[in-house]
Design an enzyme around this catalytic site. Structure first.
Site, PDB file in Angstrom:
ATOM      1  N   ALA A   5       1.808   3.979  -2.427  1.00 40.12           N
ATOM      2  CA  ALA A   5       1.291   5.258  -2.821  1.00 40.12           C
ATOM      3  C   ALA A   5       0.962   6.218  -1.774  1.00 40.12           C
ATOM      4  O   ALA A   5       0.575   5.607  -0.744  1.00 40.12           O
ATOM      5  CB  ALA A   5       0.332   5.140  -3.864  1.00 40.12           C
ATOM      6  N   PRO A   6       1.302   7.299  -1.684  1.00 36.07           N
ATOM      7  CA  PRO A   6       2.057   8.021  -2.663  1.00 36.07           C
ATOM      8  C   PRO A   6       3.671   8.067  -2.821  1.00 36.07           C
ATOM      9  O   PRO A   6       4.301   8.531  -3.731  1.00 36.07           O
ATOM     10  CB  PRO A   6       1.844   9.618  -2.636  1.00 36.07           C
ATOM     11  CG  PRO A   6       1.772   9.752  -1.267  1.00 36.07           C
ATOM     12  CD  PRO A   6       0.833   8.391  -0.661  1.00 36.07           C
ATOM     13  N   ASP A  52       1.420  -1.016  -5.011  1.00 34.69           N
ATOM     14  CA  ASP A  52       0.058  -0.564  -4.665  1.00 34.69           C
ATOM     15  C   ASP A  52      -1.013  -0.980  -5.704  1.00 34.69           C
ATOM     16  O   ASP A  52      -0.567  -1.348  -6.862  1.00 34.69           O
ATOM     17  CB  ASP A  52      -0.088   1.257  -4.671  1.00 34.69           C
ATOM     18  CG  ASP A  52      -0.953   1.589  -3.813  1.00 34.69           C
ATOM     19  OD1 ASP A  52      -2.053   1.391  -4.076  1.00 34.69           O
ATOM     20  OD2 ASP A  52      -0.570   2.197  -2.741  1.00 34.69           O
ATOM     21  N   CYS A  82       0.960  -1.184   0.140  1.00 36.30           N
ATOM     22  CA  CYS A  82       0.052   0.266   0.056  1.00 36.30           C
ATOM     23  C   CYS A  82       0.909   1.227   0.217  1.00 36.30           C
ATOM     24  O   CYS A  82       0.876   2.144   0.688  1.00 36.30           O
ATOM     25  CB  CYS A  82      -0.902   0.133   1.319  1.00 36.30           C
ATOM     26  SG  CYS A  82      -1.761  -1.688   1.650  1.00 36.30           S
ATOM     27  N   CYS A 127      -3.443   5.594   9.701  1.00 36.73           N
ATOM     28  CA  CYS A 127      -3.537   6.982  10.165  1.00 36.73           C
ATOM     29  C   CYS A 127      -4.948   7.016  10.689  1.00 36.73           C
ATOM     30  O   CYS A 127      -5.938   8.112  10.359  1.00 36.73           O
ATOM     31  CB  CYS A 127      -3.295   7.769   8.970  1.00 36.73           C
ATOM     32  SG  CYS A 127      -4.346   7.516   7.631  1.00 36.73           S
TER      33      CYS A 127
END
Length: 427
Positions: free
Chosen positions: A250-251, A271, A248, A368
């Site tokens: 990106a970015p 990704d 996972c 997050c």
């Protein structure tokens, strides 16, 4: 006359971006489209981002004054009223000025027939002095309820932090330039900044800036990355010769940090979405580590890799409830019903990628999010069903230890809300 017309055009651009977000589009995507078409302008971004940050309370002011909701085709008019309210309430624009500018902007939007309703609703809403509206949580009810349950002593502080502007934080490539040297370069360029007190690679700018114009940005000396996100690579602690997987990815900020801090490691970044992978490639190329990073487009929940890795980072898809201050449209777009599929995807990634971790290897799980069901509860369940997994605990000068892992809440030491757990596979 030309200057006044230009100002109205800027407000119309912000209004269109807000209308796109109200229609379900991501704020970043709406602003990116505006920048491509017209170029970046600070007033457009202030109006659009600020309006979306306060949309729940602005809607609470304006909606009761409309005799009927605007049609979908006229969502730009609703957005225009919200932008005007934001000016009056949060930019100290005098109410008559905010109203007159909004009314004049209906011409730019091609809807002069709406002048009367925009004038009436905006004037009445801006003049309201409703303390309950000013002090409301400005978040969806389901999220407030979950935050109260998870953080009974700090939920109000979380809501307040979510409504603040996040600082512009940079990560310095300390393999190429020391943080002190980079701060000196900023000072010579007239940019005020200071070192983050706890994260040795982080620099916090005192004010916003044009990122592309920052010293060394195009050469990859710095990248925009919150201080909490800068902890992923040190926690992973990749060494020379290690095979490292950034799932996972990106970015690409964490991918670049891993590759820059362990130049002899072999990094694979994955990704699932081609557009996101394109951004990932751009990031690692700008940071000068593209030659050391293998980039793949793959959905690891359905199409796992066969490789074995000594280090794996799972920056898991999550509710993003820890980064609302940077992405205020999360308050409008995230639903309680999103949490179950997200938790299932997180569990699948943990289970499947664990099979790719070599015995004795380290996995870092990050989100997050500030919701325990995506964080400590997810990891506790994983440890219970995975006999060869154990936690490798750590501590930090901010945040708090969870039942397993470490949780940061939004605004703590200037950082976003983040969760980390470090796991080791028994040999």
């Amino acid at each position: 006359m030309a200057e006044a017309r230009h100002a109205l055009n800027l407000r119309a651009r912000a209004t269109r971006a807000v209308a796109a977000v109200l229609g379900g589009r991501a704020l970043d995507a709406a602003l990116d489209e505006d920048r491509v078409r017209h170029g970046r302008h600070p007033l457009v971004e202030e109006l659009a981002i600020g309006t979306i940050r306060h949309t729940p309370r602005l809607l609470a002011l304006a909606a009761p004054l409309l005799k009927r909701p605007f049609r979908k085709a006229d969502q730009d008019l609703q957005a225009l009223i919200l932008v005007g309210l934001y000016q009056a309430r949060f930019m100290a624009t005098p109410i008559p000025v905010a109203v007159s500018e909004a009314v004049a902007t209906t011409e730019v939007l091609g809807k002069p027939w709406a002048k009367g309703v925009v004038n009436a609703v905006l004037r009445a809403a801006a003049a309201k002095n409703d303390a309950s509206t000013r002090d409301d949580p400005n978040h969806p009810e389901w999220l407030v309820a979950r935050l109260k349950a998870a953080w009974p002593d700090t939920w109000r502080a979380i809501l307040a932090a979510n409504d603040e502007r996040a600082p512009l934080t940079l990560r310095v490539d300390t393999e190429r330039v020391t943080r002190t040297e980079y701060l000196q370069r900023l000072a010579l360029g007239g940019v005020s900044a200071h070192a983050h007190p706890l994260v040795e690679t982080a620099v916090i700018l005192s004010h916003g800036a044009q990122v592309l114009e920052l010293p060394g940005f195009k050469e990859g000396l710095v990248t925009v990355q919150d201080a909490a996100a800068q902890l992923a690579a040190p926690l992973l602690a990749a060494c020379a010769g290690d095979a490292v997987l950034d799932a996972c990815a990106a970015p690409g900020g964490k991918t670049g940090h891993i590759a820059q801090s362990a130049p002899q490691a072999h990094v694979t970044a994955v990704d699932y979405d081609p557009a996101r992978v394109a951004r990932l490639r751009q990031t690692v190329e700008r940071l000068g580590c593209d030659a050391r990073v293998r980039v793949l487009t793959q959905d690891l929940t359905t199409d796992p890799l066969a490789d074995r890795f000594q280090r794996i980072l799972i920056d898991a898809p999550c509710s993003a409830t820890g980064v609302i201050r940077r992405h205020p449209d999360i308050k409008l777009h995230r639903r309680a019903s999103d949490l179950t599929p997200l938790r299932l995807a997180q569990a699948r990634l943990l289970d499947r990628l664990w099979q790719n971790l070599a015995p004795g290897g380290t996995m870092v799980y990050a989100t997050c999010s500030v919701l325990p069901e995506e964080n400590e509860e997810q990891i506790l369940a994983f440890l219970e069903r995975t006999p060869d997994a154990r936690e490798d605990p750590w501590s930090f000068g901010a945040g708090r230890r969870a039942r397993t892992g470490w949780q940061f809440l939004p605004g703590e030491s200037g950082m976003d809300g983040f969760y980390y757990a470090r796991l080791v596979r028994r040999a």
